[in-house]
Scaffold this active site. Structure first.
Site, PDB file in Angstrom:
ATOM      1  N   TYR A  45       4.131   8.498   7.443  1.00 15.62           N
ATOM      2  CA  TYR A  45       5.364   7.751   7.647  1.00 15.62           C
ATOM      3  C   TYR A  45       5.903   7.208   6.327  1.00 15.62           C
ATOM      4  CZ  TYR A  45       4.921   7.524  12.800  1.00 15.62           C
ATOM      5  OH  TYR A  45       4.861   7.822  14.143  1.00 15.62           O
ATOM      6  N   GLY A  46       5.009   6.948   5.393  1.00 11.70           N
ATOM      7  CA  GLY A  46       5.397   6.309   4.140  1.00 11.70           C
ATOM      8  C   GLY A  46       6.266   7.142   3.224  1.00 11.70           C
ATOM      9  N   CYS A  77       1.545  -0.496  11.117  1.00 10.36           N
ATOM     10  CA  CYS A  77       1.929   0.391  10.020  1.00 10.36           C
ATOM     11  C   CYS A  77       2.766  -0.422   9.051  1.00 10.36           C
ATOM     12  CB  CYS A  77       2.732   1.569  10.567  1.00 10.36           C
ATOM     13  SG  CYS A  77       3.517   2.601   9.300  1.00 10.36           S
ATOM     14  N   CYS A 188      -1.201  -1.250   3.491  1.00  6.62           N
ATOM     15  CA  CYS A 188      -1.191  -0.083   4.378  1.00  6.62           C
ATOM     16  C   CYS A 188      -2.466  -0.163   5.201  1.00  6.62           C
ATOM     17  CB  CYS A 188      -1.160   1.205   3.560  1.00  6.62           C
ATOM     18  SG  CYS A 188      -1.416   2.712   4.535  1.00  6.62           S
ATOM     19  N   THR A 189      -2.363   0.032   6.516  1.00  2.98           N
ATOM     20  CA  THR A 189      -3.556  -0.137   7.356  1.00  2.98           C
ATOM     21  C   THR A 189      -4.622   0.924   7.090  1.00  2.98           C
ATOM     22  OG1 THR A 189      -2.327   0.962   9.156  1.00  2.98           O
ATOM     23  CG2 THR A 189      -2.503  -1.445   9.229  1.00  2.98           C
TER      24      THR A 189
END
Length: 271
Positions: A45-46, A77, A188-189
């Site tokens: 997603y980043g 997220c 970031c997880t």
């Protein structure tokens, strides 16, 4: 005041990183059902725009709110929390929690030198949401953000703990200590999921305090839901369901690597 009985909590992320939030939420809500939707088919997603993310993630939230009727939703997220959180809150009539605000609040409280580092994705860093939240909370805090997309991909592959990456990450972490940073947010997880890896590399003498956004978010969730007059009718531990849009087999392998949660049920989600 609303009363919820036996309600599920929804958690979403692009891949395995959100499992850090699942673990943290289970610690504070051991008898609550959790539905975790992972989207490795569209990882990372980043590297995507806000418009792309809204198109990709909206069907997931629609499913969780309309079909599963979750009581609350956690955006596990950093990227979604940075660029889409306000949009989600406007669109969906349930409590929605992100991982950025709780992490910023904790870091602002624990930093002694007023110098905070953030590890995140490119989209998160470009959004400047961490910096804006720090400025609104305490504008004397200096924030240093770095995007590590290459290492996020290695965590998602389950291939991060190698001699090369240990040496590389040690070097990168030294950049923060050279800037006199004393608090580092694992923004970031995927990084929150491997907090012990960072702790081992830093050692006891680094002077850096790590902020785990998954844990910070779970504690905020607990405080918020404690005001809602919740009735817990489950006895013992309830279930965790993992819905995976993408390679289910690979996700199951990573689940075994990162989470000692034998009760997780994994199945495919969507197309």
């Amino acid at each position: 005041m609303k009363t919820f009985v036996n309600s599920s909590l929804g958690i979403i992320d692009s891949g395995v990183g959100g499992l850090s939030v699942v673990k943290a939420v289970r610690e504070v809500f051991p008898v609550r059902n959790v539905i975790y939707v992972a989207d490795p088919a569209n990882f990372p997603y980043g590297e995507k725009s806000k418009e792309e993310l809204l198109i990709l993630v909206s069907p997931i939230i629609e499913y969780l709110t309309r079909v599963e009727r979750v009581q609350a939703l956690v955006i596990a997220c950093g990227t979604l929390s940075s660029v889409c959180f306000e949009d989600f809150c406007k669109r969906y009539p349930i409590p929605i929690f992100d991982i950025v605000r709780p992490a910023v609040s904790e870091a602002a409280f624990v930093t002694r030198k007023k110098r905070v580092g953030v590890l995140a994705t490119r989209t998160t860093v470009r959004s400047k949401r961490f910096a804006r939240l720090f400025e609104s909370l305490d504008n004397s805090i200096t924030v240093y953000e770095e995007a590590w997309p290459d290492f996020i991909e290695e965590v998602e592959r389950g291939a991060f703990d190698t001699p090369f990456w240990r040496k590389e990450i040690k070097t990168r972490l030294k950049r923060f200590t050279s800037l006199d940073v004393d608090t580092l947010i694992l923004g970031c997880t995927h990084f929150a999921l491997i907090e012990t890896f960072f702790e081992q590399l830093l050692g006891d003498s680094s002077g850096l305090t790590l902020v785990n956004p998954a844990r910070a978010c779970a504690l905020e969730l607990q405080k918020a839901l404690d005001t809602e007059s919740i009735v817990e009718s489950n006895s013992g531990k309830s279930e965790v369901r993992c819905l995976v849009r993408g390679d289910v087999g690979h996700f199951e392998n990573l689940l075994r690597m990162f989470v000692s949660e034998n009760s997780c049920k994994v199945r495919a989600f969507g197309s």
